[in-house]
Design an enzyme around this catalytic site. Structure first.
Site, PDB file in Angstrom:
ATOM      1  N   VAL A   1       0.832  -1.202   0.000  1.00 45.09           N
ATOM      2  CA  VAL A   1       0.000   0.000   0.000  1.00 45.09           C
ATOM      3  C   VAL A   1       0.869   1.256   0.000  1.00 45.09           C
ATOM      4  CG1 VAL A   1      -2.029  -1.118   0.996  1.00 45.09           C
ATOM      5  CG2 VAL A   1      -0.270  -0.218   2.533  1.00 45.09           C
ATOM      6  N   ASP A   2       2.197   1.056  -0.145  1.00 47.81           N
ATOM      7  CA  ASP A   2       3.087   2.220  -0.281  1.00 47.81           C
ATOM      8  C   ASP A   2       3.175   2.616  -1.756  1.00 47.81           C
ATOM      9  OD1 ASP A   2       5.297   0.815  -1.654  1.00 47.81           O
ATOM     10  OD2 ASP A   2       5.643  -0.184   0.268  1.00 47.81           O
TER      11      ASP A   2
ATOM     12  N   CYS B   1     -20.634   6.749   2.993  1.00 47.53           N
ATOM     13  CA  CYS B   1     -21.102   7.098   1.636  1.00 47.53           C
ATOM     14  C   CYS B   1     -20.047   6.792   0.570  1.00 47.53           C
ATOM     15  CB  CYS B   1     -21.532   8.555   1.560  1.00 47.53           C
ATOM     16  SG  CYS B   1     -20.162   9.724   1.595  1.00 47.53           S
TER      17      CYS B   1
ATOM     18  N   HIS C   1      -4.239  -4.076  -2.914  1.00 50.65           N
ATOM     19  CA  HIS C   1      -4.740  -3.898  -1.550  1.00 50.65           C
ATOM     20  C   HIS C   1      -4.925  -2.432  -1.157  1.00 50.65           C
ATOM     21  CE1 HIS C   1      -3.124  -8.206  -0.447  1.00 50.65           C
ATOM     22  NE2 HIS C   1      -4.194  -8.220  -1.219  1.00 50.65           N
TER      23      HIS C   1
HETATM   24  N1  APR Z   1      13.661  -9.173  -0.117  1.00 48.56           N
HETATM   25  C1  APR Z   1      12.695 -10.032  -0.530  1.00 48.56           C
HETATM   26  N2  APR Z   1      11.831 -10.602   0.318  1.00 48.56           N
HETATM   27  C2  APR Z   1      11.932 -10.310   1.626  1.00 48.56           C
HETATM   28  C3  APR Z   1      12.914  -9.426   2.124  1.00 48.56           C
HETATM   29  C4  APR Z   1      13.809  -8.850   1.186  1.00 48.56           C
HETATM   30  N3  APR Z   1      14.778  -8.007   1.553  1.00 48.56           N
HETATM   31  N4  APR Z   1      12.761  -9.323   3.470  1.00 48.56           N
HETATM   32  C5  APR Z   1      11.725 -10.106   3.802  1.00 48.56           C
HETATM   33  N5  APR Z   1      11.230 -10.722   2.700  1.00 48.56           N
HETATM   34  C6  APR Z   1      10.095 -11.651   2.601  1.00 48.56           C
HETATM   35  C7  APR Z   1       9.809 -12.463   3.826  1.00 48.56           C
HETATM   36  O1  APR Z   1      10.617 -13.647   3.840  1.00 48.56           O
HETATM   37  C8  APR Z   1       8.326 -12.794   3.646  1.00 48.56           C
HETATM   38  O2  APR Z   1       8.157 -13.987   2.882  1.00 48.56           O
HETATM   39  O3  APR Z   1       8.941 -10.870   2.391  1.00 48.56           O
HETATM   40  C9  APR Z   1       7.803 -11.604   2.812  1.00 48.56           C
HETATM   41  C10 APR Z   1       6.881 -10.656   3.569  1.00 48.56           C
HETATM   42  O4  APR Z   1       5.715 -11.339   3.896  1.00 48.56           O
HETATM   43  P1  APR Z   1       4.422 -10.624   4.527  1.00 48.56           P
HETATM   44  O5  APR Z   1       4.839  -9.754   5.664  1.00 48.56           O
HETATM   45  O6  APR Z   1       3.446 -11.715   4.790  1.00 48.56           O
HETATM   46  O7  APR Z   1       3.934  -9.656   3.376  1.00 48.56           O
HETATM   47  P2  APR Z   1       2.979  -9.903   2.137  1.00 48.56           P
HETATM   48  O8  APR Z   1       3.222 -11.233   1.498  1.00 48.56           O
HETATM   49  O9  APR Z   1       3.092  -8.707   1.280  1.00 48.56           O
HETATM   50  O10 APR Z   1       1.542  -9.918   2.809  1.00 48.56           O
HETATM   51  C11 APR Z   1       0.424 -10.033   1.969  1.00 48.56           C
HETATM   52  O11 APR Z   1      -1.122  -9.693   3.755  1.00 48.56           O
HETATM   53  O12 APR Z   1      -0.839  -8.514   5.638  1.00 48.56           O
HETATM   54  C12 APR Z   1      -1.644  -8.617   4.538  1.00 48.56           C
HETATM   55  O13 APR Z   1      -2.737  -7.124   3.092  1.00 48.56           O
HETATM   56  C13 APR Z   1      -1.505  -7.356   3.719  1.00 48.56           C
HETATM   57  O14 APR Z   1      -0.635  -7.005   1.500  1.00 48.56           O
HETATM   58  C14 APR Z   1      -0.451  -7.738   2.694  1.00 48.56           C
HETATM   59  C15 APR Z   1      -0.722  -9.220   2.492  1.00 48.56           C
END
Ligand code: APR
Length: 237
Positions: A88-89, A115, A104
């Site tokens: 969402v950034d 509304c 998202h």
């Molecule tokens: N480079 C690549 N991947 C990375 C790095 C990095 N430097 N650092 C961490 N990760 C990985 C982690 O290993 C993990 O698998 O990024 C992933 C982050 O996972 P989440 O926090 O679950 O994020 P995301 O998959 O985007 O979540 C999906 O869930 O929380 C809801 O709506 C929210 O959009 C979000 C959705």
């Protein structure tokens, strides 16, 4: 070559945006993410949810895209690139990517919870994060909420359609920085694989996608992405 990127919180982690599942130190660490990101949580305590999103809004405005975001933007010089993001950034856009679809929602858009009207009015400026902040009130009496897709809410139609089209037309799909567990976004790599499309995962940790991905690169985004486009032909042999 048509490249579709599916990104998640991991790509922005290196810019200093805590991932949802990793933010153990923040002010909100003791709250269940569900409480902060669901309609139920919003109805129960809109001030807390608003405080949390306002903090993330300002946090993101203060950080910069990293080498991972910039690499994807640079691929546009050599390939047709579409970015589908769960984030969402706005770091993909600020790095220069031109086709970005947010599944998202966005930390920079707001609407009325009653509304549905867009809200473009002032936001409180805050020197310090506050645990609870009163959300603005719409002229209809509803509360202004972040235009973010919360747990249990449907994805907006248009970005989802664009995401499916970009997945179906891709020659290669790069899945970066996502735990690949939140559907329907996590279904896009499966759709690509079912069509015989090459799927490259970039993640320092294994995920449920790792076994089925064509290639899984166990590195961070800023390390793997700048070299990835040139490495693809050799990797895919
Ligand atoms: N480079 C690549 N991947 C990375 C790095 C990095 N430097 N650092 C961490 N990760 C990985 C982690 O290993 C993990 O698998 O990024 C992933 C982050 O996972 P989440 O926090 O679950 O994020 P995301 O998959 O985007 O979540 C999906 O869930 O929380 C809801 O709506 C929210 O959009 C979000 C959705």
């Amino acid at each position: 070559m048509r490249v579709t990127v599916l990104s998640g919180a991991g790509i922005s982690a290196e810019s200093g945006v805590p991932t949802f599942r990793d933010d153990k130190n923040g002010l909100w660490a003791r709250f269940d993410p569900y409480e902060l990101s669901s309609t139920q949580g919003w109805h129960k305590n809109p001030e807390r949810v608003w405080g949390w999103y306002l903090w993330r809004h300002y946090l993101v405005a203060d950080v910069e895209p990293n080498a991972g975001h910039r690499a994807i933007a640079a691929w546009q010089d050599h390939a047709e690139v579409t970015v589908v993001t769960q984030n969402v950034d706005d770091l993909h856009e600020r790095a220069g990517s031109t086709a970005v679809h947010h599944l998202h929602g966005s930390l920079f858009e707001f609407r009325c919870d009653r509304c549905d009207m867009d809200y473009t009015g002032p936001l409180p400026r805050m020197a310090e994060p506050a645990l609870e902040v009163e959300p603005p009130v719409c002229h209809c009496g509803g509360l202004i909420r972040p235009d973010i897709v919360w747990f249990g809410e449907a994805l907006p139609d248009e970005p989802w359609q664009r995401a499916v089209e970009a997945t179906q037309s891709a020659d290669v799909m790069v899945v970066v920085g996502t735990s690949a567990i939140v559907y329907p976004a996590a279904g896009l790599p499966d759709l690509a694989l079912s069509r015989g499309t090459i799927v490259v995962e970039v993640n320092p940790e294994p995920t449920p996608l790792t076994r089925s991905a064509t290639i899984s690169i166990r590195e961070g985004a800023s390390q793997a992405l700048p070299e990835l486009l040139q490495r693809l032909p050799a990797l895919l042999k």
